[in-house]
Structures are given as C-alpha cells and as structure tokens.
Design a protein around this motif. Structure first.
Motif, PDB file in Angstrom:
ATOM      1  N   ARG A 230       0.739  -1.542  -0.127  1.00 33.49           N
ATOM      2  CA  ARG A 230       0.687  -0.275  -0.026  1.00 33.49           C
ATOM      3  C   ARG A 230       0.801   0.853  -0.090  1.00 33.49           C
ATOM      4  O   ARG A 230       0.776   2.444  -0.664  1.00 33.49           O
ATOM      5  N   LEU A 233       2.534   1.557  -3.808  1.00 35.16           N
ATOM      6  CA  LEU A 233       1.649   2.117  -4.668  1.00 35.16           C
ATOM      7  C   LEU A 233       0.755   3.402  -3.544  1.00 35.16           C
ATOM      8  O   LEU A 233       0.976   4.402  -5.381  1.00 35.16           O
ATOM      9  N   GLU A 234       0.592   4.198  -2.830  1.00 30.88           N
ATOM     10  CA  GLU A 234       0.419   5.443  -2.555  1.00 30.88           C
ATOM     11  C   GLU A 234       1.672   6.264  -2.870  1.00 30.88           C
ATOM     12  O   GLU A 234       1.141   7.462  -3.819  1.00 30.88           O
ATOM     13  N   HIS A 238      -0.842   5.050  -6.859  1.00 29.01           N
ATOM     14  CA  HIS A 238      -2.000   4.835  -6.256  1.00 29.01           C
ATOM     15  C   HIS A 238      -2.887   4.639  -5.155  1.00 29.01           C
ATOM     16  O   HIS A 238      -2.062   3.994  -4.034  1.00 29.01           O
ATOM     17  N   THR A 239      -3.706   4.770  -5.339  1.00 35.06           N
ATOM     18  CA  THR A 239      -4.307   4.952  -3.983  1.00 35.06           C
ATOM     19  C   THR A 239      -6.495   4.197  -4.059  1.00 35.06           C
ATOM     20  O   THR A 239      -6.534   5.327  -4.809  1.00 35.06           O
ATOM     21  N   GLY A 240      -6.783   3.832  -2.911  1.00 33.41           N
ATOM     22  CA  GLY A 240      -8.326   3.857  -2.864  1.00 33.41           C
ATOM     23  C   GLY A 240      -8.278   2.714  -2.084  1.00 33.41           C
ATOM     24  O   GLY A 240      -7.423   2.643  -1.013  1.00 33.41           O
ATOM     25  N   LEU A 243      -7.594  -2.758  -1.315  1.00 30.96           N
ATOM     26  CA  LEU A 243      -5.811  -2.648  -2.132  1.00 30.96           C
ATOM     27  C   LEU A 243      -5.730  -3.661  -3.255  1.00 30.96           C
ATOM     28  O   LEU A 243      -5.019  -3.080  -4.321  1.00 30.96           O
ATOM     29  N   GLU A 245      -7.011  -3.813  -6.051  1.00 23.89           N
ATOM     30  CA  GLU A 245      -7.991  -3.383  -6.395  1.00 23.89           C
ATOM     31  C   GLU A 245      -7.096  -2.155  -7.099  1.00 23.89           C
ATOM     32  O   GLU A 245      -6.918  -2.168  -8.509  1.00 23.89           O
ATOM     33  N   VAL A 246      -6.747  -1.273  -6.286  1.00 23.12           N
ATOM     34  CA  VAL A 246      -5.509  -0.934  -6.211  1.00 23.12           C
ATOM     35  C   VAL A 246      -4.106  -1.082  -7.220  1.00 23.12           C
ATOM     36  O   VAL A 246      -3.683  -0.672  -8.071  1.00 23.12           O
ATOM     37  N   SER A 249      -5.281  -1.984 -11.091  1.00 25.45           N
ATOM     38  CA  SER A 249      -4.769  -0.840 -11.124  1.00 25.45           C
ATOM     39  C   SER A 249      -3.493  -0.608 -11.751  1.00 25.45           C
ATOM     40  O   SER A 249      -3.431  -0.714 -12.974  1.00 25.45           O
ATOM     41  N   TRP A 250      -2.978  -0.805 -11.388  1.00 32.26           N
ATOM     42  CA  TRP A 250      -1.565  -0.791 -10.903  1.00 32.26           C
ATOM     43  C   TRP A 250      -0.456  -0.947 -12.008  1.00 32.26           C
ATOM     44  O   TRP A 250       0.111  -0.936 -12.708  1.00 32.26           O
TER      45      TRP A 250
END
Length: 280
Positions: A230, A233-234, A238-240, A243, A245-246, A249-250
């Motif tokens: 997380r 990704l942040e 990439h946030t949300g 986890l 889904e994020v 997406s990445w």
C-alpha cells in the motif's frame, strides 16, 4: 537455410516450434501450430501450404508420419528441395529432407519431436539439438525446452551462412492472454546479429508479463506485506480503499495484469513494485 524443432510437452497438451535461420523474418514462414492438434515447420524452398494442410491432416487423426507422406505426395513443386517436420498429439514426430536440399541437410525424429535443418554447419547441429531436447526432459515449460534445443543448434554452428532471425511459437488450449486464446507464446526476432540470444531475452520478458503465477509462490496480501504494498503504491500515485483494486490498477499500467490474484501478490510483481519505487 534453416534449423528447427517441432515438439510437444510430455503430457501432450502443449505444442510448439522453435526455428532460426539466415533468412529475414523466419517466423513468418516456417512455423505453425494448433492446440490439441500438433505443430509443423516447413522450410528449404518452403511450401507454406504445408502449414494448414498438416494441421488439417493431424486434426483428422492422421499420424505425423502419415501427414508428412501426404504433404510430399500432394506437392506439385520441387519436393526434392523441401524440408518439413511434424508432430502430433501422440506418437513419434516425423521429418523429411529432399535429396537436393543444400548441404548439410537432414533431420531426426523421436517420440514427441522432430528436428531438421538445411545449409547447416554440419550434422552436429541436428545431433546437438536432439541431445539438448532429450536432456531437457525435466523442464516442464515447453518454450524453454524448445529454446534450449535451438540454442544448442546455434552453438553447434547453425546455419553455415550466418545468423539473422529466430522465432518461437507455442500453443496450448486456453493458455493464451486472458485465457481467450490458445497462443501461449508467439515471439519473433526478424533481423538481428544474434537472434537466438535475443529470442531468449524476449522469452524471459514474456514469462514476466504473461505467464500466470505459480499458486505455491503467492504471498498473502496481509500484515506487513500489505502495508508495504500500500505504501509503495501510494508513493507511485495509486490510492484507494481496496488494496486488491489499487494493485490491479497499477499492474495493468505496468503490463503485469496476468499475474494478479485477489488477496495475494506474486513475488515477481512485488519485485517489480519495489524496483519501480527505487527507480522513482
């Protein structure tokens, strides 16, 4: 002008062709394969009609040997200059070399494979390819076993005129991208000073981007690993709240979507995420 191997996996579910030549774009002419049917390589004044003809014959239950015999019998062209290798879903492969193919020319076949070449540095090219193929019985991934055989032929001298192109075509039912295709791998090096080495590099990339992860290696996306993922990704923007889904997406942006499994992370995906963060 070319050396190739057609073969199937030990369980008969995967078929493929690996080929190299001093010829532009050999992958556009020599190989063809159909899942649950077989594979064919047509070369030396190649008759490209052999490709659909061979697969049709194999699909009706004709053996590899019978298929080669039918191809030659039905060819109105210069059969004495032709070369072809065929493998089906079971039994031995079959190979044919016309007696006017440019020397050195010849082939060998056995259970589940056929190897052939013309205008080669010598018989050691085919012999070393066969030895490499047989020695690779423990290699479960057919693309790599085919590549090992092709590399052995290349190291033994390959095409006596030099190097230019190489290709790898492997098929298996439902094993293509997204499960919507039977093409497991279709890689081509059309014009390169060291095409077999370049083909090996492409196969490694293909494995990273398109091979599905081994369930035994997956890391649960919980605890410290989840926190690390997380955070990385942040930092990458990439946030949300979800986890999975994020991460998905990445991964899609990075062309790693085939390696995404809900609730877990592939070690290769984690390595790529860490490398991306370091690069940033």
């Amino acid at each position: 002008m070319t050396f190739s191997i057609v073969a199937r996996s030990a369980d008969g579910t995967v078929h493929g062709v690996a080929v190299a030549s001093k010829f532009l774009g050999v992958g556009a002419a020599v190989p063809a394969a159909l899942a649950d049917v077989g594979a064919v390589a047509t070369q030396s004044y190649a008759n490209l009609a052999y490709r659909p003809q061979a697969l049709t014959l194999l699909g009706t239950g004709v053996t590899a040997t019978g298929t080669v015999q039918a191809l030659i019998a039905g060819d109105g062209g210069p059969v004495t200059h032709r070369q072809v290798g065929v493998v089906g879903v079971d039994g031995p492969g079959a190979t044919f070399t016309g007696d006017q193919c440019h020397p050195w020319a010849g082939g060998v076949a056995g259970d589940g494979y056929a190897i052939q070449g013309n205008m080669l540095a010598g018989p050691q090219v085919v012999a070393d390819m066969e030895a490499a193929w047989l020695a690779g019985a423990d290699q479960s991934r057919l693309p790599y076993r085919l590549l090992d055989a092709l590399r052995a032929g290349d190291l033994a001298g390959g095409d006596r005129r030099g190097r230019q192109s190489a290709a790898l075509l492997v098929v298996a039912k439902g094993m293509g991208y997204g499960g919507t295709s039977d093409v497991l791998a279709d890689l081509r090096v059309d014009d390169h000073p060291d095409p077999v080495t370049e083909l090996a590099r492409l196969l490694e990339l293909h494995t990273l981007y398109f091979e599905r992860p081994d369930p035994a290696t997956l890391i649960p996306l919980t605890g410290d690993i989840a926190d690390e993922v997380r955070t990385r990704l942040e930092k990458a923007g990439h946030t949300g709240p979800d986890l999975d889904e994020v991460l998905a997406s990445w991964a899609g942006i990075e062309n790693l979507e085939e390696r995404i499994v809900a609730g877990a992370i592939d070690p290769l995906v984690l390595a790529q995420l860490r490398a991306a963060a370091q690069a940033g």
